[in-house]
Design a protein around this motif. Structure first.
Motif, PDB file in Angstrom:
ATOM      1  N   UNK A 161     -10.640   2.771  10.035  1.00 12.15           N
ATOM      2  CA  UNK A 161     -10.330   1.273   8.354  1.00 12.15           C
ATOM      3  C   UNK A 161     -11.492   0.230   9.366  1.00 12.15           C
ATOM      4  N   UNK A 176       0.795  -1.376  -0.061  1.00 14.90           N
ATOM      5  CA  UNK A 176       0.057  -0.150  -0.170  1.00 14.90           C
ATOM      6  C   UNK A 176       0.763   1.341   0.041  1.00 14.90           C
ATOM      7  N   UNK A 224      -0.539   4.325   7.406  1.00 14.01           N
ATOM      8  CA  UNK A 224      -0.312   5.765   5.963  1.00 14.01           C
ATOM      9  C   UNK A 224      -1.663   6.409   5.240  1.00 14.01           C
ATOM     10  N   UNK A 225      -3.087   5.314   5.708  1.00 20.45           N
ATOM     11  CA  UNK A 225      -3.962   6.468   4.739  1.00 20.45           C
ATOM     12  C   UNK A 225      -4.320   7.281   6.005  1.00 20.45           C
ATOM     13  N   UNK A 252     -13.184  -3.849   9.812  1.00 19.64           N
ATOM     14  CA  UNK A 252     -12.276  -5.009   9.793  1.00 19.64           C
ATOM     15  C   UNK A 252     -11.960  -5.110  10.363  1.00 19.64           C
ATOM     16  N   UNK A 262      -1.852  14.388   3.422  1.00 20.89           N
ATOM     17  CA  UNK A 262      -1.100  15.547   2.564  1.00 20.89           C
ATOM     18  C   UNK A 262      -2.182  16.266   2.006  1.00 20.89           C
ATOM     19  N   UNK A 263      -3.050  15.872   1.819  1.00 19.09           N
ATOM     20  CA  UNK A 263      -4.386  16.393   0.784  1.00 19.09           C
ATOM     21  C   UNK A 263      -4.899  17.546   1.524  1.00 19.09           C
ATOM     22  N   UNK A 320      -9.191   3.734  -3.295  1.00 22.75           N
ATOM     23  CA  UNK A 320     -10.473   4.622  -3.736  1.00 22.75           C
ATOM     24  C   UNK A 320      -9.618   5.737  -2.778  1.00 22.75           C
ATOM     25  N   UNK A 321      -9.704   6.781  -4.026  1.00 23.23           N
ATOM     26  CA  UNK A 321      -8.874   7.927  -3.545  1.00 23.23           C
ATOM     27  C   UNK A 321      -7.224   8.096  -3.041  1.00 23.23           C
ATOM     28  N   UNK A 322      -6.545   6.680  -3.166  1.00 19.96           N
ATOM     29  CA  UNK A 322      -5.211   6.320  -2.596  1.00 19.96           C
ATOM     30  C   UNK A 322      -5.370   5.752  -1.105  1.00 19.96           C
ATOM     31  N   UNK A 323      -6.694   5.838  -0.498  1.00 21.00           N
ATOM     32  CA  UNK A 323      -7.126   4.867   0.770  1.00 21.00           C
ATOM     33  C   UNK A 323      -7.583   3.749   0.378  1.00 21.00           C
ATOM     34  N   UNK A 324      -7.148   2.493   1.784  1.00 21.58           N
ATOM     35  CA  UNK A 324      -7.953   1.291   1.379  1.00 21.58           C
ATOM     36  C   UNK A 324      -9.610   1.597   1.842  1.00 21.58           C
ATOM     37  N   UNK A 325      -9.552   0.728   0.375  1.00 20.69           N
ATOM     38  CA  UNK A 325     -11.022   0.183   0.230  1.00 20.69           C
ATOM     39  C   UNK A 325     -11.849  -0.045   1.299  1.00 20.69           C
ATOM     40  N   UNK A 326     -13.093  -0.533   1.366  1.00 25.81           N
ATOM     41  CA  UNK A 326     -13.783  -1.311   2.456  1.00 25.81           C
ATOM     42  C   UNK A 326     -14.200  -3.191   2.297  1.00 25.81           C
ATOM     43  N   UNK A 352       1.287   4.638  -2.715  1.00 21.10           N
ATOM     44  CA  UNK A 352       1.040   5.590  -2.454  1.00 21.10           C
ATOM     45  C   UNK A 352       2.412   6.345  -2.607  1.00 21.10           C
ATOM     46  N   UNK A 353       3.523   6.266  -1.986  1.00 15.77           N
ATOM     47  CA  UNK A 353       4.248   6.283  -2.179  1.00 15.77           C
ATOM     48  C   UNK A 353       5.254   6.382  -3.775  1.00 15.77           C
ATOM     49  N   UNK A 369      -2.083   9.680   4.201  1.00 15.16           N
ATOM     50  CA  UNK A 369      -2.769  10.522   2.928  1.00 15.16           C
ATOM     51  C   UNK A 369      -3.696  11.275   2.804  1.00 15.16           C
TER      52      UNK A 369
END
Lengths: 580, 192
Positions: free
Chosen positions: B128, A184, B51-52, B131, B58-59, A205-211, A188-189, B55
């Motif tokens: 997150x 991941x 890490x999210x 889950x 940064x945004x 999804x827009x750089x984030x982990x999706x559900x 991103x990096x 992101x």
């Protein structure tokens, strides 16, 4: 703590499996009668794999009149879409094929080192082009299909193409694996460095982990699969895809390397175990070690102990697998580049000599060089000169069809997400198998050389009854635990008469060089643990049904000719059948 | 009898007054300290949530230091004014960081003590979803969320109301977001 957490995770996994299974079943009802579940019973064929949608793809082939090879190949291609982290077009594998007419063959489509490597080539590179070996999956699957299957590439690829094109729900394993090995973070990096810009759009999804449950599509991979369906494996090794791989690796893997790639057919390593015959692939993979370990255990009357969790049973199996792993460290290497005493490793006489090293009441030192080196070369029929002389995340497919043809197939990228380097135009990742060579300074049989296959521990196996009928098709991912988990599953069934479900589900343990302790899943009786400690075992406990111990997918043919298939309990596995 | 009734009424009135005051305090986000840049983004549990958060930071162009395994000693050396810790346990993540859960608890304990000593406020995020709510995560949530000055949680991660409960019990302002991406504008608004 681990226990409770695992139970919670287990519940989530069960929920997500249920969701997927419900959607699969509903979908199946519209299309054709395919049943997908954790455990399946049938007399017309069963496909088991690490993902319900992949098992379903295989069962579709059976429903269309295909045989076990057609089903296994379709399942493998479907796994490349729904489990791209574990196996795929950029990876490698081995298939053990047992045909109903009694013919048994190994198709070795392991990756090979590129032609430009030398002994000085750095091999401790896990990520990026220099970690990647020339992939063999497409050639191996196409070869297996052409020689032993009945259907066309176009037919067996269709389910995979549909999944890649139309999408599938991301499950919990996929979600969690997105962050494995810093993938991941790289998406991103460092997307440019690893060609991850396109795949990040597909998986994030827009750089984030999706559900969990988010629909994942991979149209680039669909394009690659369509090309292979239309033009055959040559489109991968000589056409546009080859060109893209050369470009993606900046020439590390050249078009010349790809053009030269060939799968190899080998004889299975075979040996009796009690009333059965075990067939498993020879080096450079782990099948000969599975056979050796079972042969060592044949010197002990395990069934007399009555149960798998008896302390002496655990002790004996741990010692046998320790000795086997010692030989594996020395003799698992490409047999086309070194003389490997395969026959000696699999001989009963050699196993008897190894068994004499086991002290019934005391654990041997679990340190690499304290475990005695054997000399299986002395047990070869023809004497051969023998010089003195591992990888995680894989995916197992086990299939038996209604005619009695069987396939045990293990495919891998090495680590989850392999080298993390994508062939961007075609949506697949390249393996990182180069690290499985051994540094030249150790002067082992596993030193890197041009077009040489690196060793791994995969061991897709078939167990036949003495009358030749298939008894069990078994295999697992799990890196160093692969051989021990397979051995324990076979012993559980053969010696302790456990049904397949229990044989797989029961707690596993592993004892190998390098580990320094006996690693066990929770669930063994306290007195067993205490007795093992008294024998000198240092114990390290893992949570129940821990993926660390693999994810066995297996099919068992009962004496009443009923097939029972079990999808892995330690991963979101599933068994698929055609409704009768 | 009359005296006792009057006394009871007075006690009741005071209790109600106290409750109203308490509720009013909990609702007032002004009670939380001011959050200023630069921020340290760290993890509690080594899941990819940190890490999210990077992101997201940064945004919205926050000035930050990203150190998922930041220690108390490192914090002392850093020029940061807020700690943003993303809670979520990952066995794989802990393994990759060479930590077990006890190591992680000990590291975070020391980090928070040091932050308190340096008067650096803590924001805890859980982004997150459901889950990342296994027992190991819950253990970290129960232990460290009460130490925070602000909670940001993705809705599906708070389906059982645990974060709301911890917020209520500890008078910590909380913001719930539908999707993880929704945490970015909150961080932007919250941190000067």
């Amino acid at each position: 703590m681990f226990h409770k957490n695992s139970a919670r995770i287990g519940l989530s996994v069960i929920l997500s499996i249920t969701l997927i299974l419900v959607s699969v079943s509903a979908f199946a009802a519209e299309e054709e009668a395919i049943n997908v579940s954790q455990v399946a019973v049938s007399d017309t064929g069963i496909v088991t794999s690490a993902h319900p949608l992949a098992s379903k793809a295989g069962a579709q082939m059976l429903s269309q009149g295909g045989n076990a090879v057609d089903a296994a190949v379709a399942t493998a291609f479907a796994l490349s879409v729904v489990e791209p982290y574990a196996s795929g077009l950029g990876g490698e594998g081995v298939a053990t094929i047992g045909l109903a007419d009694g013919q048994d063959v190994i198709v070795d489509y392991k990756s090979v080192a590129p032609g430009h490597v030398t002994e000085e080539t750095k091999i401790d590179v896990n990520y990026g082009a220099e970690g990647a070996a020339v992939p063999g999956v497409v050639a191996g699957l196409a070869h297996s299909l052409e020689k032993y299957g009945t259907m066309s590439l176009e037919e067996v690829l269709q389910p995979a193409i549909d999944l890649a094109r139309n999408g599938f729900p991301m499950d919990e394993v996929f979600h969690d694996t997105l962050s494995a090995h810093g993938f991941y973070e790289k998406m991103v990096e460092e997307p440019e460095k690893f060609n991850l810009n396109t795949i990040a759009k597909r998986f994030l999804e827009e750089g984030l982990l999706p559900e969990v449950g988010t629909t994942i599509r991979n149209p680039e991979l669909a394009n690659a699969l369509e090309l292979i369906a239309e033009k055959g494996a040559s489109s991968f090794y000589e056409g546009q895809i080859a060109e893209s791989m050369e470009k993606a690796t900046d020439g590390w893997i050249s078009r010349e390397d790809l053009k030269k790639y060939r799968p190899i057919e080998r004889e299975p390593v075979s040996s009796d175990y009690r009333d059965y015959m075990v067939l498993s692939p020879p080096p450079p993979v782990g099948g000969a070690i599975v056979v050796e370990e079972l042969n060592i255990l044949e010197n002990f009357n395990l069934s007399q102990l009555g149960r798998y969790d008896h302390p002496l049973a655990v002790h004996l199996i741990s010692q046998a697998t320790m000795l086997g792993s010692r030989d594996g460290a020395t003799f698992r290497a490409d047999p086309d580049f070194a003389d490997i005493p395969i026959e000696g490793l699999a001989s009963d006489e050699y196993a008897t000599e190894r068994a004499k090293l086991i002290n019934m009441g005391k654990a041997m030192e679990e340190r690499r060089f304290d475990v005695p080196q054997g000399n299986p070369g002395a047990y070869q029929t023809e004497e051969e000169g023998v010089e003195e002389a591992s990888s995680p995340s894989t995916s197992q497919i086990s299939v038996v069809d209604g005619e009695g043809n069987a396939v045990s197939m293990t495919n891998t990228n090495s680590y989850f997400w392999g080298s993390q380097l994508f062939v961007e135009e075609y949506g697949f990742v390249l393996n990182n198998e180069i690290h499985n060579f051994t540094p030249a300074k150790y002067k082992t049989l596993n030193t890197i050389a041009p077009y040489k296959r690196p060793r791994t521990v995969i061991a897709p196996s078939i167990v036949r009854r003495k009358d030749g009928s298939v008894y069990l098709v078994v295999g697992t991912p799990g890196a160093g635990r692969i051989t021990t988990t397979i051995v324990e599953t076979i012993v559980n069934m053969v010696d302790f008469k456990m049904p397949l479900t229990k044989a797989i589900k029961s707690p596993k343990f592993t004892s190998r060089l390098w580990y320094g302790e006996l690693r066990m899943e929770e669930g063994f009786p306290e007195e067993t643990i205490e007795e093992l400690k008294n024998m000198g075992h240092e114990i390290k406990l893992y949570s129940p049904l821990d993926l660390y111990f693999g994810g066995v997918n297996a099919v068992h043919l009962t004496e009443n000719n009923m097939l029972i298939g079990v999808g892995s309990y330690r991963r979101d596995g599933a068994a698929a059948t055609v409704e009768e | 009898m009359k005296k006792s009734k009057i006394l009871n009424s007075a006690v009741l009135a005071l209790t109600i007054l106290g409750l109203v005051f308490a509720i009013g305090t909990a609702d007032e986000e002004g009670e939380s300290p001011s959050f200023e840049q630069p921020i340290l983004i760290t993890s509690i549990g080594q899941s990819p949530g940190a890490m999210m958060a990077k992101v997201l930071a940064k945004r919205v162009e926050l000035e930050f230091v990203f150190e998922p395994t930041a220690t108390a000693e490192q914090l002392e050396e850093m020029d940061v004014n807020t700690v943003v810790a993303v809670v979520g346990a990952s066995g794989k993540g802990l393994g990759a960081a060479g930590l077990d859960i006890d190591d992680e608890i000990s590291r975070v304990n020391e980090l928070i003590c040091k932050a308190n000593e340096l008067e650096i406020p803590l924001i805890v995020m859980h982004i997150e979803g459901a889950q990342r709510r296994g027992d190991m995560s819950n253990q970290l949530i129960n232990k460290f969320v009460p130490e925070s000055y602000y909670i940001i949680v993705q809705k599906s991660g708070n389906d059982d109301g645990l974060f709301t409960q911890l917020s209520d019990e500890n008078d910590i302002p909380i913001k719930q977001v539908e999707k993880a991406a929704g945490a970015a504008p909150i961080l932007d608004e919250l941190i000067d």
